[in-house]
Design a protein around this motif. Sequence first.
Motif, PDB file in Angstrom:
ATOM      1  N   SER A 230       0.834  -1.205   0.000  1.00  0.00           N
ATOM      2  CA  SER A 230       0.000   0.000   0.000  1.00  0.00           C
ATOM      3  C   SER A 230       0.865   1.250   0.000  1.00  0.00           C
ATOM      4  CB  SER A 230      -0.908   0.011   1.237  1.00  0.00           C
ATOM      5  OG  SER A 230      -0.131   0.195   2.418  1.00  0.00           O
ATOM      6  N   GLU A 231       0.263   2.361  -0.339  1.00  0.00           N
ATOM      7  CA  GLU A 231       1.014   3.613  -0.344  1.00  0.00           C
ATOM      8  C   GLU A 231       1.492   3.971   1.059  1.00  0.00           C
ATOM      9  OE1 GLU A 231       0.684   8.175  -2.054  1.00  0.00           O
ATOM     10  OE2 GLU A 231      -0.756   6.646  -2.630  1.00  0.00           O
ATOM     11  N   SER A 232       0.683   3.707   2.060  1.00  0.00           N
ATOM     12  CA  SER A 232       1.071   3.984   3.442  1.00  0.00           C
ATOM     13  C   SER A 232       2.309   3.184   3.835  1.00  0.00           C
ATOM     14  CB  SER A 232      -0.083   3.670   4.393  1.00  0.00           C
ATOM     15  OG  SER A 232       0.299   3.846   5.740  1.00  0.00           O
ATOM     16  N   ASP A 233       2.321   1.888   3.509  1.00  0.00           N
ATOM     17  CA  ASP A 233       3.491   1.060   3.810  1.00  0.00           C
ATOM     18  C   ASP A 233       4.706   1.509   2.999  1.00  0.00           C
ATOM     19  OD1 ASP A 233       2.574  -0.518   5.813  1.00  0.00           O
ATOM     20  OD2 ASP A 233       2.284  -2.327   4.598  1.00  0.00           O
ATOM     21  N   GLY A 234       4.485   1.937   1.764  1.00  0.00           N
ATOM     22  CA  GLY A 234       5.586   2.432   0.957  1.00  0.00           C
ATOM     23  C   GLY A 234       6.241   3.656   1.579  1.00  0.00           C
ATOM     24  N   LEU A 235       5.438   4.585   2.066  1.00  0.00           N
ATOM     25  CA  LEU A 235       5.979   5.789   2.697  1.00  0.00           C
ATOM     26  C   LEU A 235       6.760   5.446   3.966  1.00  0.00           C
ATOM     27  CD1 LEU A 235       3.024   8.343   2.382  1.00  0.00           C
ATOM     28  CD2 LEU A 235       5.015   8.082   0.907  1.00  0.00           C
ATOM     29  N   ARG A 236       6.324   4.439   4.675  1.00  0.00           N
ATOM     30  CA  ARG A 236       6.935   4.123   5.968  1.00  0.00           C
ATOM     31  C   ARG A 236       8.169   3.222   5.853  1.00  0.00           C
ATOM     32  NH1 ARG A 236       2.703   1.714   9.944  1.00  0.00           N
ATOM     33  NH2 ARG A 236       4.403   2.116  11.404  1.00  0.00           N
TER      34      ARG A 236
END
Length: 362
Positions: A230-236
């Motif tokens: 997910s984009e959230s996991d990618g950012l983190r």
Amino acid sequence: DFVLPSGRVPRPLGSTNSGERERPKTPASPRSPGDEGRPQRRILREVAISSEPAAARTPGSEGSCIVLACKYDTPNKNADCPDHLRLDALQRLYPALKVAGCAEYRPPARTLAGVGDVDTAELIASQTERGYRGYETHVAANFKKSLREIVKGRDPKVVMMDYFWLQPGYYEERYGMNFLDSKVRELFVSHDCKVMLLPVDSRGAVRAMYDGSFADRPTGDYSVKIDFVSESDGLRHHPLVRATRHIDAELRDLAKRVKHSKGRWHEMQMLRLAYPDPFLVVYRAGLDWRRYLDSLCVLGPASEPGPLELRPPAPPPRFSAKRKRQSKAASPLPPGAAVSGGDADSDEDEVPVAVLLARAAS
């Protein structure tokens, strides 16, 4: 037990706290000179992650991080090149990994002349002439067919495809459609790679590779897991994403000064990727890939991104009144089909005619 072609039974990897290196060789089980490149048996269990702070680790001690489609010509560093800025940041944030770029870019002759003695310069020139080797931080190569020679001798632990400037058709035409079959085996069977990250294009090339990968994934001692991110996991957790956002102000400033850097910062380049899962991760079975990557970053685990840091969902397609009339005229309803009497702003008006016909026929 798994037996190598030489007839030897390879020793399992150690279960020490680091979990990244095999046990020291002992006189009782020496390796012959021809066995260095042969894979060893790996035990399927939870892969240990070092608790040692990333900043305290020896530079490059955890192997290499290879970034595909990105140049990192450190002897000829260009302060106005987004690739150099981002990989410099990546190296600073992940010092235990030795960062290297890989692209078809070839170092200029003046760079080779300044790397040291004549023998070294000649060696580098001959290697780049063959098209797959380079010096310490850059490999001049076309990686569409294979990664075998690119990662040879570099102890790859993390391999990533750059997510900047992912043009339509790049996987099919330039990068290759074999990342989840032959390239996975080159990294996770022939080498002890831990994580591979790919940007997911909006045209479906990575999705097609994923759908076709189930029958040919490494199994047994070399099992891997493949998931969308997910984009959230990618950012983190994505190392290159974290490094790029870490120098966001520099990249935006560079875009104002240098024409070829226009639009080359994180938010703009994310618009080219699929929604809602813009990345795909391949990781060794038993490894918590998020914790592993976070353990290598001097910043530690990242906080949950706020709503304004994530891309909003794409709006539903809208059709003009003229296009609606043309579509309905070209595709009349079958006899006996019910026609909705909703108003002009109803949700049914946003549904393609083909879907409405399928509903009516069911």
